[in-house]
Design a protein around this motif. Structure first.
Motif, mmCIF file in Angstrom:
data_model
loop_
_atom_site.group_PDB
_atom_site.id
_atom_site.type_symbol
_atom_site.label_atom_id
_atom_site.label_comp_id
_atom_site.label_asym_id
_atom_site.label_seq_id
_atom_site.Cartn_x
_atom_site.Cartn_y
_atom_site.Cartn_z
ATOM 1 N N TYR A 1 0.754 -1.215 0.048
ATOM 2 C CA TYR A 1 0.109 0.072 -0.095
ATOM 3 C C TYR A 1 0.934 1.424 -0.116
ATOM 4 O O TYR A 1 1.940 1.485 0.609
ATOM 5 N N SER A 2 0.387 2.345 -0.663
ATOM 6 C CA SER A 2 1.151 3.454 -0.680
ATOM 7 C C SER A 2 0.056 4.662 -0.324
ATOM 8 O O SER A 2 -1.004 4.592 -0.737
ATOM 9 N N LEU A 3 0.697 6.005 -0.238
ATOM 10 C CA LEU A 3 -0.290 7.194 0.046
ATOM 11 C C LEU A 3 -0.681 7.532 -1.296
ATOM 12 O O LEU A 3 0.244 7.378 -2.557
ATOM 13 N N PRO A 4 -1.924 8.354 -1.414
ATOM 14 C CA PRO A 4 -1.743 9.108 -2.690
ATOM 15 C C PRO A 4 -1.018 9.998 -3.013
ATOM 16 O O PRO A 4 -0.074 10.225 -2.588
ATOM 17 N N GLY A 5 -0.994 10.306 -4.341
ATOM 18 C CA GLY A 5 -0.150 11.327 -4.792
ATOM 19 C C GLY A 5 -0.380 12.505 -5.728
ATOM 20 O O GLY A 5 -1.702 12.204 -6.210
ATOM 21 N N VAL A 6 0.270 13.352 -6.039
ATOM 22 C CA VAL A 6 0.081 14.412 -7.007
ATOM 23 C C VAL A 6 1.320 14.308 -8.066
ATOM 24 O O VAL A 6 2.542 14.204 -7.562
ATOM 25 N N SER A 7 1.022 14.816 -9.490
ATOM 26 C CA SER A 7 1.976 14.809 -10.174
ATOM 27 C C SER A 7 1.686 16.056 -10.908
ATOM 28 O O SER A 7 0.490 16.366 -11.337
ATOM 29 N N ILE A 8 2.721 16.861 -11.478
ATOM 30 C CA ILE A 8 2.323 18.250 -12.186
ATOM 31 C C ILE A 8 3.103 18.129 -13.676
ATOM 32 O O ILE A 8 4.497 17.980 -13.763
ATOM 33 N N LEU A 9 2.455 18.413 -14.717
ATOM 34 C CA LEU A 9 3.084 18.467 -15.958
ATOM 35 C C LEU A 9 3.222 20.175 -15.908
ATOM 36 O O LEU A 9 2.481 21.166 -15.955
ATOM 37 N N ILE A 10 4.687 20.499 -16.105
ATOM 38 C CA ILE A 10 4.968 21.959 -15.997
ATOM 39 C C ILE A 10 5.417 22.275 -17.364
ATOM 40 O O ILE A 10 6.404 21.721 -17.684
ATOM 41 N N PHE A 11 5.045 23.580 -17.669
ATOM 42 C CA PHE A 11 5.270 24.037 -18.981
ATOM 43 C C PHE A 11 5.822 25.540 -18.713
ATOM 44 O O PHE A 11 5.066 26.438 -18.217
ATOM 45 N N ASN A 12 7.276 25.838 -19.287
ATOM 46 C CA ASN A 12 7.701 26.964 -19.209
ATOM 47 C C ASN A 12 7.328 28.000 -20.315
ATOM 48 O O ASN A 12 8.004 27.557 -21.390
ATOM 49 N N THR A 13 6.569 29.005 -20.155
ATOM 50 C CA THR A 13 6.281 29.598 -21.413
ATOM 51 C C THR A 13 7.166 30.736 -21.778
ATOM 52 O O THR A 13 7.291 31.003 -22.819
ATOM 53 N N SER A 14 7.995 30.977 -21.053
ATOM 54 C CA SER A 14 9.131 31.818 -21.271
ATOM 55 C C SER A 14 9.944 31.168 -22.604
ATOM 56 O O SER A 14 10.417 31.900 -23.469
ATOM 57 N N ARG A 15 10.179 30.205 -22.128
ATOM 58 C CA ARG A 15 11.169 29.286 -23.088
ATOM 59 C C ARG A 15 10.668 28.090 -24.004
ATOM 60 O O ARG A 15 11.290 27.293 -24.544
ATOM 61 N N GLN A 16 9.315 27.799 -23.627
ATOM 62 C CA GLN A 16 8.676 26.815 -24.472
ATOM 63 C C GLN A 16 9.119 25.563 -24.399
ATOM 64 O O GLN A 16 9.573 24.787 -25.320
ATOM 65 N N CYS A 17 9.204 25.295 -22.991
ATOM 66 C CA CYS A 17 9.578 23.939 -22.777
ATOM 67 C C CYS A 17 8.958 23.330 -21.678
ATOM 68 O O CYS A 17 8.498 23.837 -20.830
ATOM 69 N N GLY B 1 6.085 6.620 -1.734
ATOM 70 C CA GLY B 1 5.572 5.398 -2.027
ATOM 71 C C GLY B 1 4.932 5.661 -3.450
ATOM 72 O O GLY B 1 4.346 4.816 -4.218
ATOM 73 N N VAL B 2 5.168 7.140 -4.073
ATOM 74 C CA VAL B 2 4.493 7.104 -5.335
ATOM 75 C C VAL B 2 4.984 6.182 -6.570
ATOM 76 O O VAL B 2 6.319 6.009 -6.306
ATOM 77 N N GLY B 3 4.301 5.520 -7.276
ATOM 78 C CA GLY B 3 4.879 4.902 -8.297
ATOM 79 C C GLY B 3 4.911 3.385 -7.995
ATOM 80 O O GLY B 3 5.586 2.736 -8.663
ATOM 81 N N VAL B 4 4.669 3.088 -6.689
ATOM 82 C CA VAL B 4 4.926 1.793 -6.510
ATOM 83 C C VAL B 4 3.705 0.759 -6.651
ATOM 84 O O VAL B 4 3.564 0.062 -7.549
ATOM 85 N N THR B 5 2.547 1.042 -5.879
ATOM 86 C CA THR B 5 1.280 0.136 -6.331
ATOM 87 C C THR B 5 0.040 0.995 -5.611
ATOM 88 O O THR B 5 -0.019 1.274 -4.704
ATOM 89 N N GLY B 6 -0.946 0.802 -6.567
ATOM 90 C CA GLY B 6 -2.464 0.789 -6.164
ATOM 91 C C GLY B 6 -2.807 2.292 -5.398
ATOM 92 O O GLY B 6 -4.034 2.649 -5.214
ATOM 93 N N SER B 7 -2.083 3.403 -5.525
ATOM 94 C CA SER B 7 -2.573 4.874 -4.864
ATOM 95 C C SER B 7 -3.267 5.533 -5.983
ATOM 96 O O SER B 7 -2.881 5.543 -7.230
ATOM 97 N N ARG B 8 -3.817 6.568 -5.546
ATOM 98 C CA ARG B 8 -4.563 7.475 -6.541
ATOM 99 C C ARG B 8 -3.702 8.431 -6.780
ATOM 100 O O ARG B 8 -2.995 9.243 -5.883
ATOM 101 N N GLN B 9 -3.381 8.839 -8.096
ATOM 102 C CA GLN B 9 -2.507 10.002 -8.350
ATOM 103 C C GLN B 9 -3.455 10.936 -9.007
ATOM 104 O O GLN B 9 -4.191 10.774 -10.026
ATOM 105 N N THR B 10 -3.244 12.233 -8.597
ATOM 106 C CA THR B 10 -3.922 13.471 -9.176
ATOM 107 C C THR B 10 -3.014 14.169 -10.177
ATOM 108 O O THR B 10 -2.000 14.687 -9.798
#
Length: 237
Positions: free
Chosen positions: A26-42, A155-164
């Motif tokens: 079991y592992s805790l829920p997690g968050v992940s973020i797609l980050i886009f730098n608009t200054s350098r378009q990356c 524990g993120v990426g191990v098993t069963g947790s909800r990722q937002t």
């Protein structure tokens, strides 16, 4: 960097993985973020060492180490693989372990700690949430990997947790530090920028180990954000 030695305790599933008292599955829920730098378009992603990925590569290249299933035995790899085989490209992410904070607030903390950008909560856009499970080859391998990493904080990426999954746009002016995570908690993170025009080539390059979250989020961006960008900012892949 090389690992000086690899010492690994094995255990059968009956004694570990499928016991209700065992915290490994079991592992805790997690968050992940797609980050886009608009200054350098990356895109801004991270590289870090994952013990489970390393262990899978060890078993692939040295299966003889895993032949003895006696839970009291130890196997040692005399000529260890370089640590780089356990390094993956990932989205900025973290576990939800602060009940007094919202998912958005935790996501902003992770962006600052790992990537060095100070992002207001209002800058976050929720993309979706899903169950995150690292596919493992066998029950025995699952046990060995869990025993190896169960004392790791994340524990993120191990098993069963909800990722937002969130999306955040940043600018160079919002960068306040170099990021890199928190070394005192065992984090060793390298911040990497992926140019927008190279992003889909990067996503499908199998020589660059990455999580499915990277591939999914880059595709989401192409379908939902890229069409709204000024044409001058979009170059052919």
């Amino acid at each position: 960097m090389r690992l000086a030695s690899l010492k690994m305790k094995t255990a059968c599933c009956e004694d570990c993985l499928f016991q209700a008292s065992c915290p490994a599955p079991y592992s805790l829920p997690g968050v992940s973020i797609l980050i886009f730098n608009t200054s350098r378009q990356c895109f801004v992603v991270v590289k870090q060492f994952r013990p489970a990925v390393y262990m899978c590569e060890v078993e692939r290249q040295h299966p003889q180490l895993f032949q003895n299933q006696d839970k009291e035995s130890f196997s040692r790899l005399e000529d260890p693989l370089p640590a780089v085989v356990g390094v993956t490209y990932e989205l900025c992410a973290g576990i939800v372990d602060k009940p007094h904070l919202s998912l958005e607030e935790i996501a902003c903390e992770e962006i600052l700690e790992e990537c060095g950008y100070r992002v207001p909560v209002t800058n976050l856009k929720k993309i979706t949430s899903y169950r995150w499970r690292l596919g493992l080859a066998s029950k025995q391998q699952t046990c060995r990997i869990f025993i190896y990493i169960r004392k790791q904080r994340s524990g993120v990426g191990v098993t069963g947790s909800r990722q937002t999954l969130f999306y955040a746009e940043v600018t160079d002016q919002m960068k306040t530090s170099g990021g890199g995570g928190q070394p005192e908690e065992g984090e060793l993170i390298e911040v990497v920028e992926i140019p927008l025009e190279d992003s889909m080539k990067f996503a499908y390059d199998e020589t660059l180990p990455k999580t499915m979250g990277v591939i999914f989020s880059f595709t989401w961006f192409q379908n939902n954000i890229a069409p709204k960008l000024p044409k001058s900012n979009i170059k052919a892949p």
